[in-house]
Design a protein around this motif. Sequence first.
Motif, short mmCIF file in Angstrom:
data_model
loop_
_atom_site.label_atom_id
_atom_site.label_comp_id
_atom_site.label_asym_id
_atom_site.label_seq_id
_atom_site.Cartn_x
_atom_site.Cartn_y
_atom_site.Cartn_z
N THR A 1 0.73 -1.31 -0.07
CA THR A 1 0.05 0.01 -0.13
C THR A 1 0.85 1.22 0.02
N GLU A 2 0.36 2.24 -0.96
CA GLU A 2 0.92 3.63 -0.73
C GLU A 2 -0.09 4.67 -0.65
N ILE A 3 -0.37 5.00 0.64
CA ILE A 3 -1.64 5.91 0.76
C ILE A 3 -1.31 7.34 1.41
N ASP A 4 -2.00 8.38 0.29
CA ASP A 4 -1.45 9.68 0.93
C ASP A 4 -2.80 10.18 2.10
N GLN A 5 -2.45 10.24 3.11
CA GLN A 5 -3.62 10.25 4.36
C GLN A 5 -4.14 11.45 4.25
N THR A 6 -3.69 12.70 3.40
CA THR A 6 -4.55 13.78 3.31
C THR A 6 -5.78 13.61 2.22
N CYS A 7 -5.80 12.45 1.74
CA CYS A 7 -6.71 12.39 0.74
C CYS A 7 -8.03 11.21 1.29
N LEU A 8 -7.88 10.82 2.57
CA LEU A 8 -8.90 9.89 3.04
C LEU A 8 -10.41 10.51 3.41
N HIS A 9 -10.39 11.94 3.32
CA HIS A 9 -11.49 12.51 3.93
C HIS A 9 -12.57 12.49 2.35
N GLY B 1 0.86 -17.84 -6.55
CA GLY B 1 0.48 -16.43 -6.15
C GLY B 1 0.67 -15.12 -6.75
N GLY B 2 0.87 -14.15 -6.05
CA GLY B 2 1.14 -12.87 -6.92
C GLY B 2 1.25 -11.51 -5.86
N VAL B 3 1.48 -10.68 -6.45
CA VAL B 3 1.53 -9.48 -5.77
C VAL B 3 0.59 -8.27 -6.01
N ILE B 4 -0.16 -7.46 -5.11
CA ILE B 4 -1.28 -6.47 -5.50
C ILE B 4 -0.48 -5.09 -4.93
N TRP B 5 -0.35 -4.17 -5.60
CA TRP B 5 -0.24 -2.97 -5.20
C TRP B 5 -1.31 -2.01 -5.15
N PHE B 6 -1.56 -1.29 -4.10
CA PHE B 6 -2.93 -0.43 -3.64
C PHE B 6 -2.13 1.00 -3.31
N ARG B 7 -2.72 1.89 -4.23
CA ARG B 7 -2.03 3.20 -3.92
C ARG B 7 -3.17 4.45 -4.03
N VAL B 8 -3.06 5.37 -3.18
CA VAL B 8 -3.94 6.46 -3.28
C VAL B 8 -3.34 7.73 -3.49
N LYS B 9 -3.40 8.68 -4.48
CA LYS B 9 -2.65 9.62 -4.77
C LYS B 9 -3.53 10.90 -4.90
N ASP B 10 -2.95 12.09 -4.59
CA ASP B 10 -3.88 13.52 -4.92
C ASP B 10 -3.16 14.12 -6.04
N GLU B 11 -4.14 14.29 -6.95
CA GLU B 11 -3.68 14.87 -8.36
C GLU B 11 -4.34 16.17 -8.45
N GLY B 12 -4.54 16.93 -7.43
CA GLY B 12 -5.05 18.17 -7.77
C GLY B 12 -6.55 18.28 -7.63
N ASP B 13 -7.40 18.35 -8.73
CA ASP B 13 -8.69 18.30 -8.52
C ASP B 13 -9.47 17.01 -8.40
N ARG B 14 -8.58 16.01 -8.23
CA ARG B 14 -9.22 14.60 -8.23
C ARG B 14 -8.13 13.79 -7.07
N VAL B 15 -8.60 12.64 -6.69
CA VAL B 15 -7.78 11.65 -6.12
C VAL B 15 -7.87 10.42 -6.84
#
Length: 488
Positions: free
Chosen positions: A354-362, A388-402
């Motif tokens: 996981t790579e999560i930008d905490q400022t986007c969780l609201h 098996g395999g690998v899964i990547w989960f990311r949350v990013k701030d892109e300005g007007d959208r997440v």
Amino acid sequence: MNIQKKIWLLAVVVLLIMATIWMSLTFYNQKMQDQYNNILERYLVMNELTSTSQQMVTALNNYLLIPVAENLETIDNSKMQIQEMKEEVADFKNTENELALTSYINLIDSLIETTDRSLVFHSEAGTENARRALNEATYISNYISEMTLTLIDTELKTYDRFYRGIINQSEELNQLGIWVLLLITFLLLLYTYWFSLRITKPVEQLTRAASELSKGRFDLKIEVDSKDEIAFLGKMFEHMRNNINNLISEIQQKAQLENELQQSKLLLKESQLRSLQSQINPHFLFNTLNTVSKKAYLEGSEETSDLLVSVAGLLRYNLKHLDKSMTLYDEVNVLKQYINIQKARFTDRLTFHTEIDQTCLHIEIPGLTLQPIVENAMIHAIEPNEDGGVIWFRVKDEGDRVTVEVEDDGPGMPKDKIQQIIDEEQQHDTMAGHASGIGLSNVVKRLRLFNGCEDVIKIEGNKGNGTKVILHIFKERGVDRDDKVTTG
């Protein structure tokens, strides 16, 4: 006649009137000046002739006393001047002074003749005869002076009526000038009033029409009574009023239809959302319970208890919050519970980063949005692979959208299948049969309804290189963005 021609006409009329007055006054003044100069010239010529005759006599006397060339030259110059002035005096003759001027001219000739005779006697040594001729010349010169005064006096009497006529004409001209000025002023004022009225009246009509339009009265016809550019402007104004009136009617009709359509869309969206939410099936629940039962059989009760807690939380979330919008924070938490369950199922075969930008969780999104995406990666990337395999989960701030990215290292998919998934008409047939019962197509449809736009998903990948699903969650929903654009 247009406004420009009217202005030129006014300027031409004023110019003609001023030119006529100026030419009349100039002609009359020039005529009076010529007459005055003519009379003055008569006086000056006769006076100068008298002075020259006396000068010639004095020069003759000096020559007889001192016979030098300078005195003789003075006599010759005086004679020439007297001859020229005699010719000018001859032109002064009229019916009233003809006899006197004839005698005057004869005296001049006698003076010249006597002067010449005195010079001849002097050259012949006849001093006595020369002196007698000088005395006679002096007498004639004095008589010329007296006669000059007589002629000037006669001229003054003769032209007395002329002087008085000039004065009377001047007074009459002044009075005439005053009356002409008053008449011209009156005519100019009258024409200026008519000219300004032809311009200001249509402008006032347009002003009143504009005032009524500003009050929202678009039913009053605009009429301008003129034949210039203002009339054309009035026609364009009337055409604009008709267009605005028609446009207002169309806007009112469209607003009514839009309102009805908006109500229908809201009902349709609500119906679609509830229809999509009702597609949850118990497939995932059964798999989860099987996993929990196997885990409880193989392991001790502590780990099984944690697993049951995750299952209970996941079921509670799915059943209680499916019809509501949730924050990204809640979705991430339930996703973690889901991963805990799947790790219990796949053990070491599943690796989750996981790579999560905490400022986007609201940010708010529809409930049960992230789990189906990750579940899709589980089904197609983890289950078929023994390792098996690998899964990547990311949350990013892109300005007007997440942006939310779910990437796996599975077998991937070809471009044509990706296009089918993006195409809403094909999604339900290709990706609907997932364990949770909420396929990728349902997630996309719910996001589109929630955000009010179509640009909510992007899929990247090639066959054999894994797959990346990218979701766009706008910070401002479609209605709010439209309101801002309209306000801006």
